[in-house]
Design a protein around this motif. Structure first.
Motif, PDB file in Angstrom:
ATOM      1  N   THR A 197       1.093  -1.325   0.207  1.00 39.53           N
ATOM      2  CA  THR A 197      -0.187   0.140   0.082  1.00 39.53           C
ATOM      3  C   THR A 197       0.794   2.003   0.013  1.00 39.53           C
ATOM      4  OG1 THR A 197       0.229  -0.070   2.796  1.00 39.53           O
ATOM      5  CG2 THR A 197      -2.092  -0.892   0.961  1.00 39.53           C
TER       6      THR A 197
ATOM      7  N   LEU B 157      -1.187   0.197  -3.733  1.00 37.44           N
ATOM      8  CA  LEU B 157      -2.743  -0.367  -3.853  1.00 37.44           C
ATOM      9  C   LEU B 157      -2.636   1.376  -2.507  1.00 37.44           C
ATOM     10  CD1 LEU B 157      -5.362  -1.014  -3.344  1.00 37.44           C
ATOM     11  CD2 LEU B 157      -5.465  -2.267  -1.015  1.00 37.44           C
TER      12      LEU B 157
ATOM     13  N   GLY C   3      -4.977   2.309  -0.698  1.00 38.63           N
ATOM     14  CA  GLY C   3      -5.726   1.620   0.108  1.00 38.63           C
ATOM     15  C   GLY C   3      -6.635   2.283   1.540  1.00 38.63           C
ATOM     16  N   ASP C   4      -7.290   1.880   1.169  1.00 37.15           N
ATOM     17  CA  ASP C   4      -8.900   3.252   2.511  1.00 37.15           C
ATOM     18  C   ASP C   4      -8.223   2.603   3.991  1.00 37.15           C
ATOM     19  OD1 ASP C   4      -9.876   0.222   2.610  1.00 37.15           O
ATOM     20  OD2 ASP C   4     -11.741   0.962   2.846  1.00 37.15           O
ATOM     21  N   SER C   5      -7.126   1.993   4.201  1.00 37.84           N
ATOM     22  CA  SER C   5      -5.943   1.332   5.098  1.00 37.84           C
ATOM     23  C   SER C   5      -6.085   2.498   5.537  1.00 37.84           C
ATOM     24  CB  SER C   5      -5.316   0.141   5.341  1.00 37.84           C
ATOM     25  OG  SER C   5      -4.374   0.650   3.671  1.00 37.84           O
TER      26      SER C   5
ATOM     27  N   ASP D 289      -8.492   2.085  -4.083  1.00 38.53           N
ATOM     28  CA  ASP D 289      -9.408   1.096  -3.227  1.00 38.53           C
ATOM     29  C   ASP D 289     -10.347   2.501  -3.272  1.00 38.53           C
ATOM     30  OD1 ASP D 289     -10.017  -1.083  -1.625  1.00 38.53           O
ATOM     31  OD2 ASP D 289      -8.789  -0.317   0.046  1.00 38.53           O
TER      32      ASP D 289
ATOM     33  N   LYS E 144      -9.987  -1.112  -6.826  1.00 40.07           N
ATOM     34  CA  LYS E 144     -10.043  -1.872  -6.070  1.00 40.07           C
ATOM     35  C   LYS E 144     -11.700  -1.964  -5.381  1.00 40.07           C
ATOM     36  CE  LYS E 144      -7.843  -3.258  -1.762  1.00 40.07           C
ATOM     37  NZ  LYS E 144      -9.060  -3.574  -0.843  1.00 40.07           N
TER      38      LYS E 144
ATOM     39  N   HIS F  97     -12.055  -8.334  -4.017  1.00 43.71           N
ATOM     40  CA  HIS F  97     -11.225  -8.179  -2.565  1.00 43.71           C
ATOM     41  C   HIS F  97     -11.959  -9.107  -1.855  1.00 43.71           C
ATOM     42  CE1 HIS F  97      -9.367  -6.509   1.458  1.00 43.71           C
ATOM     43  NE2 HIS F  97      -9.599  -7.486   1.805  1.00 43.71           N
TER      44      HIS F  97
HETATM   45  O1  KIV Z   1      -7.245  -0.901   2.389  1.00 49.41           O
HETATM   46  C1  KIV Z   1      -5.539  -1.924   2.134  1.00 49.41           C
HETATM   47  O2  KIV Z   1      -4.994  -1.453   2.218  1.00 49.41           O
HETATM   48  C2  KIV Z   1      -6.527  -3.333   1.610  1.00 49.41           C
HETATM   49  C3  KIV Z   1      -5.608  -4.283   2.237  1.00 49.41           C
HETATM   50  C4  KIV Z   1      -5.024  -4.707   3.424  1.00 49.41           C
HETATM   51  C5  KIV Z   1      -5.119  -4.933   0.811  1.00 49.41           C
HETATM   52  O3  KIV Z   1      -7.478  -3.487   1.181  1.00 49.41           O
END
Ligand code: KIV
Length: 297
Positions: free
Chosen positions: A27, A46, A48-50, A88, A118, A142
């Motif tokens: 990410t 990515l 990511g929304d993390s 994401d 994603k 996912h």
């Molecule tokens: O948002 C994110 O970082 C993710 C990964 C954990 C795959 O979806």
């Protein structure tokens, strides 16, 4: 300039992944880290929304907005020369209707500079994926542990441990693949299940907490680099200890500032001698009035 890794190239790695050519993804949320990861040769990043947890300090990904995702995507996409950039889709930016999903995915591509998107979900999201793919928006799916469903799952828990649970994740993966997803992230499932899904799909699987049997792996970069000091999930391998090292480095800075060691002469700007004397002359009356300054020449 290196050429960009494309969706067809990522998809084609299904056939070579088993022969020492697995996909390596992380990410990324900003330009500096994106340059670091791109230079290191990751295949895809990515956004990511993390980021709701590692950048914003939240306890889940749910509050992240589409505008925030676009902001971070733009920073990553702007500097990434080789790796594929995936945006994401945040919670409730695609679940409302297919039309909403299309418009919001379009914004990630148009405004964020992402090259694919994603989204989380299985059979129930397959019609949305189909519509997006038909409109030319490449989708990474996912399945398994879906962080946007944290409340429904009762926490971030490994999924698919029971036979029924495993079958339903396999069915989800097949459904999103048939709908046209070019790759599928499998998160938080037992390794044998991820292996079974990988064998069943004709697109690459990207594992996170899903064992070594997938066609590629992704880690949250802040976990991988040891930037998160608050938790240490079992599936994460830390390749660095940046948080600890950052604290140590900052402590040295604080000490050096307090002791007058920083900035040294090498970090300071000089002045021609005549200008220095002129400044000293100009300050002389002030200094004369205040004995704490001492002599100026
Ligand atoms: O948002 C994110 O970082 C993710 C990964 C954990 C795959 O979806």
């Amino acid at each position: 300039m290196p050429s960009k890794i494309t969706v067809p190239e990522l998809r084609a790695r299904k056939s070579t992944a088993g022969r020492g050519d697995k996909l390596a993804m992380v990410t990324a949320y900003d330009a500096t880290f994106a340059r670091m990861f791109d230079g290191a040769g990751v295949d895809a990043m990515l956004v990511g929304d993390s980021l709701g947890m590692v950048i914003q300090g939240g306890t889940s990904t749910l509050p992240v907005t589409l505008d925030e995702m676009i902001y971070h995507c733009r920073a990553v996409a702007r500097v990434t020369q080789r790796a594929h950039v995936i945006g994401d889709m945040p919670f409730m930016s695609y679940q409302g209707s297919i039309e909403q999903a299309l418009l919001n995915a379009g914004r990630l591509l148009k405004e964020g500079g992402a090259e694919s998107v994603k989204l989380e979900g299985g059979e129930e999201i397959a019609p949305t994926i189909r519509a997006m793919v038909r409109m030319g928006i490449p989708v990474m799916a996912h399945v398994g542990l879906m962080p946007q469903r944290v409340h429904a799952m009762g926490g971030f828990k490994v999924q698919g441990r029971s036979e029924g649970g495993a079958d339903s994740i396999l069915e989800d993966a097949v459904a999103v693949c048939e709908a046209g997803a070019y790759a599928v992230v499998i998160e938080g499932v037992p390794a044998p299940l991820a292996e079974r899904i990988t064998a069943a799909l004709d697109v690459p699987t990207i594992g996170i907490g899903a064992g070594v049997g997938c066609d590629g792996q992704i880690l949250v970069s802040y976990d991988m680099l040891g930037l998160v000091d608050t938790m240490r999930p079992r599936f994460v391998k830390r390749y660095e200890e940046f948080f600890r090292r950052g604290v140590e480095a900052t402590r040295s800075f604080v000490d050096e500032v307090r002791n007058g060691v920083f900035p040294g002469p090498e970090h300071s700007f000089g002045m021609p001698v005549e200008s220095r004397n002129a400044v000293a002359d100009a300050l002389a009356p002030r200094h004369a009035a205040n004995p704490a300054y001492g002599p100026t020449h």
